[in-house]
Design a protein around this motif. Structure first.
Motif, PDB file in Angstrom:
ATOM      1  N   THR A  73     -42.967  -4.844  64.136  1.00  0.00           N
ATOM      2  CA  THR A  73     -42.525  -3.459  64.290  1.00  0.00           C
ATOM      3  C   THR A  73     -42.324  -3.203  65.774  1.00  0.00           C
ATOM      4  O   THR A  73     -43.242  -3.405  66.571  1.00  0.00           O
ATOM      5  CB  THR A  73     -43.572  -2.469  63.733  1.00  0.00           C
ATOM      6  OG1 THR A  73     -43.744  -2.706  62.342  1.00  0.00           O
ATOM      7  CG2 THR A  73     -43.123  -1.038  63.937  1.00  0.00           C
ATOM      8  N   LEU A  74     -41.116  -2.785  66.136  1.00  0.00           N
ATOM      9  CA  LEU A  74     -40.793  -2.557  67.539  1.00  0.00           C
ATOM     10  C   LEU A  74     -40.652  -1.064  67.798  1.00  0.00           C
ATOM     11  O   LEU A  74     -40.018  -0.330  67.027  1.00  0.00           O
ATOM     12  CB  LEU A  74     -39.506  -3.277  67.915  1.00  0.00           C
ATOM     13  CG  LEU A  74     -39.500  -4.801  67.700  1.00  0.00           C
ATOM     14  CD1 LEU A  74     -38.161  -5.395  68.111  1.00  0.00           C
ATOM     15  CD2 LEU A  74     -40.631  -5.473  68.471  1.00  0.00           C
ATOM     16  N   ASN A  75     -41.242  -0.623  68.897  1.00  0.00           N
ATOM     17  CA  ASN A  75     -41.199   0.791  69.280  1.00  0.00           C
ATOM     18  C   ASN A  75     -40.441   0.956  70.584  1.00  0.00           C
ATOM     19  O   ASN A  75     -40.556   0.126  71.481  1.00  0.00           O
ATOM     20  CB  ASN A  75     -42.619   1.333  69.469  1.00  0.00           C
ATOM     21  CG  ASN A  75     -43.553   0.939  68.342  1.00  0.00           C
ATOM     22  OD1 ASN A  75     -43.339   1.276  67.200  1.00  0.00           O
ATOM     23  ND2 ASN A  75     -44.602   0.195  68.673  1.00  0.00           N
ATOM     24  N   THR A  76     -39.718   2.053  70.682  1.00  0.00           N
ATOM     25  CA  THR A  76     -39.061   2.383  71.949  1.00  0.00           C
ATOM     26  C   THR A  76     -39.785   3.518  72.670  1.00  0.00           C
ATOM     27  O   THR A  76     -39.590   3.717  73.854  1.00  0.00           O
ATOM     28  CB  THR A  76     -37.594   2.786  71.729  1.00  0.00           C
ATOM     29  OG1 THR A  76     -37.536   3.946  70.877  1.00  0.00           O
ATOM     30  CG2 THR A  76     -36.808   1.655  71.078  1.00  0.00           C
ATOM     31  N   LYS A  77     -40.634   4.263  71.921  1.00  0.00           N
ATOM     32  CA  LYS A  77     -41.382   5.378  72.503  1.00  0.00           C
ATOM     33  C   LYS A  77     -42.770   5.435  71.887  1.00  0.00           C
ATOM     34  O   LYS A  77     -42.984   4.994  70.755  1.00  0.00           O
ATOM     35  CB  LYS A  77     -40.666   6.714  72.231  1.00  0.00           C
ATOM     36  CG  LYS A  77     -39.283   6.836  72.826  1.00  0.00           C
ATOM     37  CD  LYS A  77     -38.647   8.172  72.434  1.00  0.00           C
ATOM     38  CE  LYS A  77     -37.233   8.295  72.978  1.00  0.00           C
ATOM     39  NZ  LYS A  77     -36.597   9.575  72.552  1.00  0.00           N
ATOM     40  N   LEU A  78     -43.692   6.020  72.649  1.00  0.00           N
ATOM     41  CA  LEU A  78     -45.027   6.287  72.100  1.00  0.00           C
ATOM     42  C   LEU A  78     -45.561   7.612  72.640  1.00  0.00           C
ATOM     43  O   LEU A  78     -45.042   8.162  73.621  1.00  0.00           O
ATOM     44  CB  LEU A  78     -45.991   5.135  72.367  1.00  0.00           C
ATOM     45  CG  LEU A  78     -46.249   4.620  73.781  1.00  0.00           C
ATOM     46  CD1 LEU A  78     -47.030   5.585  74.627  1.00  0.00           C
ATOM     47  CD2 LEU A  78     -46.976   3.279  73.720  1.00  0.00           C
ATOM     48  N   GLN A  79     -46.613   8.090  71.980  1.00  0.00           N
ATOM     49  CA  GLN A  79     -47.153   9.408  72.320  1.00  0.00           C
ATOM     50  C   GLN A  79     -48.626   9.458  71.930  1.00  0.00           C
ATOM     51  O   GLN A  79     -48.995   9.090  70.818  1.00  0.00           O
ATOM     52  CB  GLN A  79     -46.370  10.477  71.551  1.00  0.00           C
ATOM     53  CG  GLN A  79     -46.696  11.905  71.881  1.00  0.00           C
ATOM     54  CD  GLN A  79     -45.773  12.847  71.102  1.00  0.00           C
ATOM     55  OE1 GLN A  79     -45.906  12.992  69.893  1.00  0.00           O
ATOM     56  NE2 GLN A  79     -44.842  13.479  71.793  1.00  0.00           N
ATOM     57  N   ALA A  80     -49.472   9.887  72.873  1.00  0.00           N
ATOM     58  CA  ALA A  80     -50.890  10.133  72.588  1.00  0.00           C
ATOM     59  C   ALA A  80     -51.153  11.612  72.802  1.00  0.00           C
ATOM     60  O   ALA A  80     -50.779  12.170  73.835  1.00  0.00           O
ATOM     61  CB  ALA A  80     -51.776   9.300  73.502  1.00  0.00           C
ATOM     62  N   ILE A  81     -51.771  12.249  71.818  1.00  0.00           N
ATOM     63  CA  ILE A  81     -52.038  13.688  71.912  1.00  0.00           C
ATOM     64  C   ILE A  81     -53.485  13.953  71.509  1.00  0.00           C
ATOM     65  O   ILE A  81     -53.954  13.458  70.476  1.00  0.00           O
ATOM     66  CB  ILE A  81     -51.087  14.498  71.011  1.00  0.00           C
ATOM     67  CG1 ILE A  81     -49.637  14.281  71.430  1.00  0.00           C
ATOM     68  CG2 ILE A  81     -51.421  15.983  71.069  1.00  0.00           C
ATOM     69  CD1 ILE A  81     -48.632  15.037  70.588  1.00  0.00           C
ATOM     70  N   CYS A  82     -54.172  14.731  72.321  1.00  0.00           N
ATOM     71  CA  CYS A  82     -55.540  15.144  72.018  1.00  0.00           C
ATOM     72  C   CYS A  82     -55.544  16.641  71.712  1.00  0.00           C
ATOM     73  O   CYS A  82     -55.035  17.439  72.509  1.00  0.00           O
ATOM     74  CB  CYS A  82     -56.464  14.838  73.195  1.00  0.00           C
ATOM     75  SG  CYS A  82     -58.178  15.304  72.901  1.00  0.00           S
TER      76      CYS A  82
END
Length: 207
Positions: A73-82
Motif C-alpha cells: 500500500t503506497l501513500n502520498t500523504k499522511l496526517q496525525a491528529i490529536c
C-alpha cells in the motif's frame, strides 16, 4: 491500626496516580464506536487513546492509501491528529500533515513508522509526550526522509533527516527549540535514534 491505614492510603494514592497516565492501541471496533473516522481526512492506519493529568486524548494516524495492491500500500500523504472529547464533539489539540516531495529518485511512499512511535510519560511529570515517527521511500526502494516529532506541552520539536549515499545530500537537523526539552526526553529520543540506526541500517547524520 494507624500504620495499616497509612499503608492503605499510600497504596490508594499510588494506584490513583498510576491510573492517570496510561495509553493503549484502539481496535477497529473502538475506532468506530468513538467515530474517529470523522477526525481525519484519510483512512485510519492506527489510533491510540491515552490519559494523563490533562484528560483523555485520541491520537489518530491516517494515511491516504493512494495505491493499494496485493504487494503493498503506497501513500502520498499522511496526517496525525490529536483530539480530546469535548461535550460529545472533538476538540483538536494538534496535528501533523506531510506529503511526498518531488525528488530524484522519486519518492513513492510515505508511512508512519509505528514501531518507533510512542505515547509515554517519558519525564515522569504526569503528562504523556507523544513521539510520532514517519519516513519516505523512493522508487529505488531506499529510505529517503525520516522525521521524529516529539509533542511536549502541545508544542512540536522536530528532527528532520535525509538519507543519501553522497555526503552533500545527506542531512540531520534538530529544531532550534529541541534543546529546551527536558533531559530525560532528549536522552530517550537519542536512544531511539541509535536504535533506528542499528535496526534499519540508517545513517541519520549530517554529511
Amino acid at each position: 491500626m494507624k500504620k495499616y491505614i497509612l499503608i492503605l492510603l499510600s497504596f490508594y494514592s499510588t494506584f490513583v496516580f498510576s491510573q492517570k497516565v496510561e495509553s493503549y492501541k484502539l481496535t477497529k471496533q473502538e475506532i468506530s464506536e468513538r467515530e474517529l473516522e470523522n477526525v481525519t481526512d484519510f483512512p485510519i492506519y492506527r489510533a491510540f487513546e491515552y490519559q494523563d493529568k490533562g484528560g483523555v486524548y485520541e491520537l489518530v494516524l491516517g494515511e491516504n492509501q493512494k495505491t493499494i495492491s496485493k504487494k503493498d500500500t503506497l501513500n502520498t500523504k499522511l496526517q496525525a491528529i490529536c483530539v480530546v472529547n469535548d461535550h460529545g464533539g472533538f476538540l483538536e489539540k494538534w496535528r501533523i500533515n506531510d506529503l511526498l516531495e518531488n525528488t530524484i529518485p522519486k519518492e513513492t511512499n510515505i508511512w508512519f513508522w509505528t514501531k518507533y512511535c510512542s505515547t509515554k510519560d517519558i519525564d515522569g511529570d504526569g503528562y504523556i509526550e507523544p513521539i510520532i515517527v514517519y519516513g519516505t521511500r523512493n522508487e529505488d526502494g531506499y529510505v529517503r526522509r525520516v522525521k521524529i516529532i516529539t509533542v511536549y506541552k502541545n508544542k512540536k520539536y522536530v528532527i528532520r533527516a535525509v538519507e543519501c549515499d553522497l555526503d552533500d545530500c545527506r542531512s540531520f537537523e534538530k529544531d532550534q527549540n529541541w534543546n529546551t526539552l527536558p533531559q530525560k526526553i532528549k536522552t530517550y529520543i537519542n536512544q531511539l535514534i541509535e536504535k533506528m540506526r542499528k535496526e534499519q541500517d540508517l545513517l541519520l547524520k549530517n554529511g
